[in-house]
Design a protein around this motif. Structure first.
Motif, short mmCIF file in Angstrom:
data_model
loop_
_atom_site.label_atom_id
_atom_site.label_comp_id
_atom_site.label_asym_id
_atom_site.label_seq_id
_atom_site.Cartn_x
_atom_site.Cartn_y
_atom_site.Cartn_z
N LEU A 71 -8.77 1.57 3.36
CA LEU A 71 -8.95 1.84 1.93
C LEU A 71 -7.69 1.50 1.15
O LEU A 71 -7.75 0.89 0.06
CB LEU A 71 -9.32 3.31 1.71
CG LEU A 71 -9.56 3.73 0.25
CD1 LEU A 71 -10.70 2.92 -0.35
CD2 LEU A 71 -9.87 5.23 0.17
N ASP A 72 -6.53 1.87 1.71
CA ASP A 72 -5.26 1.53 1.07
C ASP A 72 -5.12 0.02 0.93
O ASP A 72 -4.71 -0.49 -0.12
CB ASP A 72 -4.08 2.05 1.90
CG ASP A 72 -4.06 3.56 2.01
OD1 ASP A 72 -4.54 4.23 1.08
OD2 ASP A 72 -3.56 4.07 3.04
N ALA A 116 0.83 -1.21 0.00
CA ALA A 116 0.00 0.00 0.00
C ALA A 116 0.86 1.26 0.00
O ALA A 116 0.57 2.24 -0.70
CB ALA A 116 -0.93 -0.01 1.21
N HIS A 163 2.30 1.73 -3.46
CA HIS A 163 1.28 2.19 -4.41
C HIS A 163 1.00 3.68 -4.22
O HIS A 163 0.88 4.42 -5.21
CB HIS A 163 0.00 1.38 -4.20
CG HIS A 163 -1.09 1.72 -5.18
ND1 HIS A 163 -1.02 1.40 -6.52
CD2 HIS A 163 -2.28 2.37 -5.00
CE1 HIS A 163 -2.10 1.82 -7.13
NE2 HIS A 163 -2.87 2.42 -6.23
N LYS A 164 0.92 4.13 -2.98
CA LYS A 164 0.64 5.54 -2.72
C LYS A 164 1.79 6.44 -3.16
O LYS A 164 1.59 7.63 -3.42
CB LYS A 164 0.37 5.74 -1.22
CG LYS A 164 -0.96 5.18 -0.77
CD LYS A 164 -1.21 5.42 0.71
CE LYS A 164 -1.52 6.87 1.00
NZ LYS A 164 -1.94 7.08 2.41
N ALA A 181 -7.00 -5.70 -4.18
CA ALA A 181 -7.54 -5.77 -5.54
C ALA A 181 -6.42 -5.89 -6.57
O ALA A 181 -6.54 -6.61 -7.57
CB ALA A 181 -8.39 -4.53 -5.83
N LEU A 182 -5.31 -5.19 -6.31
CA LEU A 182 -4.16 -5.30 -7.22
C LEU A 182 -3.57 -6.71 -7.19
O LEU A 182 -3.20 -7.26 -8.23
CB LEU A 182 -3.10 -4.28 -6.82
CG LEU A 182 -3.45 -2.80 -7.02
CD1 LEU A 182 -2.39 -1.91 -6.39
CD2 LEU A 182 -3.57 -2.48 -8.52
N THR A 242 -7.30 -1.48 -1.69
CA THR A 242 -6.75 -1.20 -3.03
C THR A 242 -5.69 -2.22 -3.42
O THR A 242 -5.71 -2.76 -4.53
CB THR A 242 -6.16 0.22 -3.08
OG1 THR A 242 -7.19 1.17 -2.81
CG2 THR A 242 -5.55 0.51 -4.45
N ARG A 290 2.40 2.17 -8.89
CA ARG A 290 1.35 1.97 -9.88
C ARG A 290 1.63 0.83 -10.84
O ARG A 290 1.52 0.97 -12.07
CB ARG A 290 1.11 3.25 -10.68
CG ARG A 290 0.89 4.49 -9.84
CD ARG A 290 -0.37 4.42 -9.01
NE ARG A 290 -0.54 5.58 -8.15
CZ ARG A 290 -1.50 5.71 -7.25
NH1 ARG A 290 -2.39 4.75 -7.10
NH2 ARG A 290 -1.57 6.79 -6.50
#
Length: 505
Positions: free
Chosen positions: A143-144, A43, A46-47, A150-151, A147, A51
């Motif tokens: 939320l992180d 996470a 990603h933040k 899901a990735l 995310t 990506r």
């Protein structure tokens, strides 16, 4: 069993839970804790703009390395491990060529200033200190985490899992592309022959940036629930202390590793009775060493194998093979792989007992080289055979014996060294006209580099040549000896006759 790396992380947490995943320097992490740290770190990556991109990880073996590496693929990215001994020049080249979205560095390893050195050379990607990753991961919210889950769900077996760099005969390192299914399959094939189980305690001496440290180390742990005990740098006395204290059962390594253990003054007073599985490999392992591994180090199963970055596990010996077979061959093809010997000139496949170039075909063969279709086509022919550049013989049982190298590569302390890369570095030194590098025998390291240098009047001395190399190349690539010559022997096409240079060494 999952055929993606994120799938292995999740499965290990579910199946092995509170069992110890890795232990190092007084810190122990369970499989459940490892999963939590991995997804929180994913996470954080990603933040910070990863990506799904490529992430260069430049660090020695550590629990933090494991977490960061697994987090890259958990967040849908591609792991690009860099040799911990590389200089900033070498890593900057990898960062630029991969278009890295992020670079993670263990600053201060071996007393160096890696982050400052790297920032002076490249600004193409943000750089994070590995020591700070835990702080960033700790603030991940629900939320992180949703995310990154899901990735992780979106990762498929055919996605690129990692790019491991290996040098080629052109002298510039090539990036080897492997899919998740291949990376996972390497761990599965090796551990099946090694009879790995959750009861094993695995001393990981091979560096994680190497396929044997990562794919046949970290991923084997995830797959079977055994406990990893990584070492940042090899020290025979420290390794023996770990073997006794942690009741280590598995130790893969180059022959020099085992000789180091056997010759250590601490060996005579160390209890090694817990050891059961040793995996080693080289062109020729002394039969006496295999016997000593079984009698003095107490190993029940001693296996030799052959692999390369482009094909991590190709051949392995099996339980029941004789000491002579284990010592003088690299075993036979693992499940899903084929071996063949071909005439290097015609490409014709040769019968058992005849010497030629070793070819490999099957599930372990790389997808190709990064951004180099010409080199990929040269390495993998139209029928799917990987041309290894090694000369070998297959006996009528299919057991492989490596006899020579078509390439000029030599092995220094367990690391492959490609002379062309060293030569390209040295020829940039003012006053140097021409360079040829060969490997020469060394009692401790197996082989070391010897450089034949043609210089201008007033050119550098030997110390200056070696110092220049040390600034630009990892230590194992730096020549240990420099000889100045008036000219290099060449054939009519201009190729350096290294056989003549070897005959004078």
């Amino acid at each position: 069993m999952s055929d993606t790396v994120p799938g292995l992380v999740r499965r290990a947490a579910t199946e092995f839970g509170d069992a110890a995943a890795c232990s190092m320097d007084g810190q122990t992490v369970s499989y459940a804790e490892l999963h939590d740290q991995v997804r929180r770190t994913a996470a954080a990556f990603h933040k910070r703009g990863m990506r799904g991109g490529r992430v260069v990880l430049w660090a020695p073996n550590s629990i933090e390395w494991i977490v960061a590496a697994l987090a890259v693929t958990y967040a849908g990215g591609t792991l690009v491990p860099a040799n911990s001994r590389y200089t900033a020049h070498e890593v900057a080249d990898i960062v630029d060529r991969t278009g890295a979205a992020l670079v993670i560095v263990a600053d201060g390893f071996l007393g160096r200033t890696q982050i400052d050195d790297l920032r002076a050379l490249t600004t193409s990607a943000p750089i994070l200190d590995l020591a700070d990753i835990g702080i960033l991961a700790a603030v991940a919210d629900e939320l992180d985490l949703a995310t990154v889950e899901a990735l992780a769900d979106a990762v498929t077996p055919d996605d690129i899992a990692d790019i491991l760099f290996t040098s080629g005969t052109s002298g510039r390192p090539k990036g080897v592309l492997s899919a998740h299914r291949q990376t996972v399959a390497a761990a599965a094939a090796w551990s099946a022959v090694g009879e790995v189980s959750s009861a094993d305690r695995y001393l990981v001496i091979s560096p994680f940036f190497h396929s044997y440290g990562y794919k046949v180390g970290v991923l084997v742990g995830l797959m079977h629930g055994c406990t990893l005990h990584p070492m940042a740098t090899f020290d025979a006395d420290a390794a023996l202390a770990l073997i006794e204290a942690e009741r280590i059962t598995m130790v893969p390594g180059a022959p020099a590793i085992f000789l180091g253990l056997l010759e250590s003054p601490a060996f005579a007073t160390t209890d090694t009775s817990s050891l059961r599985f040793a995996n080693t490999g080289a062109a020729n392992v002394p039969v006496a060493l295999v016997e000593r591994l079984q009698t003095e180090l107490s190993f029940d199963l001693v296996i030799t194998a052959f692999g390369m970055t482009e094909c991590v596990v190709a051949t392995m010996c099996r339980r029941g093979d004789s000491d002579e077979t284990v010592a003088t061959t690299c075993g036979r093809a693992i499940d899903g792989m084929e071996t063949a010997i071909a005439d290097p000139e015609t490409g014709e496949h040769l019968p058992a007992g005849q010497e030629g170039e070793l070819l490999l075909r099957g599930s372990q063969v790389m997808l190709g080289y990064l951004d180099d279709p010409a080199a990929t086509d040269e390495a993998i022919d139209a029928d799917g055979w990987l041309h290894t550049g090694d000369v070998g013989v297959l006996d009528d049982r299919g057991y492989l014996r490596i006899t020579d190298r078509l390439k000029d590569m030599y092995i220094c302390g367990g690391f492959n060294v490609y002379p062309a890369e060293v030569e390209q570095a040295l020829v940039r030194l003012d006053g140097v006209v021409d360079v040829a590098v060969i490997g020469i025998p060394d009692e401790r390291l197996g082989e070391v580099g010897k450089a034949f240098v043609v210089r201008r009047d007033g050119g550098p001395d030997a110390d200056a040549v070696i110092a220049f190399a040390r600034e630009r190349l990892a230590n194992f690539k730096v020549p240990r000896e420099v000889v100045f010559v008036d000219s290099l022997p060449r054939n009519l096409s201009g190729k350096v006759l290294k056989t003549e240079l070897r005959s004078t060494s």
